[in-house]
Design an enzyme around this catalytic site. Sequence first.
Site, PDB file in Angstrom:
ATOM      1  N   GLY A   1     -22.340   0.541 -16.815  1.00 39.16           N
ATOM      2  CA  GLY A   1     -23.155   1.107 -15.739  1.00 39.16           C
ATOM      3  C   GLY A   1     -24.265   0.161 -15.339  1.00 39.16           C
TER       4      GLY A   1
ATOM      5  N   GLY B   1     -22.942  -2.650 -23.267  1.00 37.39           N
ATOM      6  CA  GLY B   1     -23.898  -2.331 -22.209  1.00 37.39           C
ATOM      7  C   GLY B   1     -25.351  -2.417 -22.655  1.00 37.39           C
TER       8      GLY B   1
ATOM      9  N   LYS C   1     -14.945  -8.090 -27.009  1.00 38.41           N
ATOM     10  CA  LYS C   1     -16.233  -7.711 -27.587  1.00 38.41           C
ATOM     11  C   LYS C   1     -16.221  -7.822 -29.114  1.00 38.41           C
ATOM     12  CE  LYS C   1     -16.913  -4.484 -23.760  1.00 38.41           C
ATOM     13  NZ  LYS C   1     -16.860  -3.052 -23.353  1.00 38.41           N
TER      14      LYS C   1
END
Length: 429
Positions: A304, A136, A207
């Site tokens: 988010g 993120g 990732k």
Amino acid sequence: MTKPLRVALAGLGTVGGGVIRLIGANGALIARRAGRPIEIVAISARDRAKDRGVDISRFEWVDDTNALAHHEDADVVVELVGGSDGPALALARATLANGKSLVTANKAMLAHHGLELARAAEAAKVALKFEAAVAGGIPVIKGLREGAAANEIARVYGILNGTCNFILTKMEEEGRDFAEVLAEAQALGFAEADPSFDIDGVDAAHKLSILASLAFGTRPAFADVATDGIRHLLAADIAEAAALGYRIRLLGIAEDNAGGLFQRVHPHLVPTSHPLAHVTGATNAVVAEGNFVGRLLFQGAGAGDGPTASAVVADLIDIARGEFGPAYAMPVDALATPTPADTGERRGRAYVRFTVADKVGVLAEIAAAMRDAGVSIESLMQRGAMADGTVLVAIVTHEGPERSVAQALEKLRGSQSLAGQPMWMHILA
């Protein structure tokens, strides 16, 4: 006035809306830091009429997402469609082929096609940026690619999936079992309706393959990541770990040495003295160990709209400044082709939990399998019978080769004494 960087935005979900809001709120500051304004000139998504909580009427709407790659007023395309193939990959390929820079948050696409896209970006002399693809809003990509660029990295590892960490934290704090906490995470929006990519470790593996490439100068090798998740964890495992001085975390770990490139996503027992043991909730954290810089810890919100949009816009600021550089910190032709490490020779301590029938001789059978495979037992714990009449037996091993534990479990495969699949977790050293 300096010419603005003109952006075409594909995908108007949580992150896409966040990008629009962020540029709108911080536009003047972004322009000062970038040296010129950054403007969204065109957008595309599946449903034009959907209420996204942000005004999109001022942007040109394009029905065909792939047409953004050919948009004559756009300098860069931001891909937030998602998915390893399909429309996202088609857009990425077309964008680079048309000489436009590409910013993406799509870790799945990069894990499967990152090398191809990096080569295309180099050929077109444009940028391929993906800070938002891992952790993120945490600037771990930039940290490895730039901040630690002078270091030889020995190991990179961390908590790469916020959904799993949220579930583990809840289980830890409230003593509830996995299925119950997963249902709550889905109700709160922390987990998808189909959570398999998260809870089975696939998202973290995507990732990790990106981080490993950046850390070690190797070609991305997602297919070589050994992957397991937290689906089979019990509240009893959390409690047992706590009694032993550990917390359970789903970790992605990558190392490159003479034995080859080691990449694994797996639940681990983390000592309470380690910083990762104290990373709770949906937070992500990545540790990189450099030979001159020492241990670096990157920690923060791993998902988010705000954090991920922040990473996307940071990439746009780099492009506005003319900071392109190779996607994986060095040209594609300089990236080494990794040889997968033999994990059987990897040494460490392990936690193994069995669910067994409550009858005479079970412990002897387990101990004999461990003995015959050359596994030295440090401690053995047996808990009282559960509602179904089974008993939990947990073993902590002394340090030894992983191959020996695997052989012991193979010897026990099909045993009538075992009720369910053993749970094997590594102990972080």
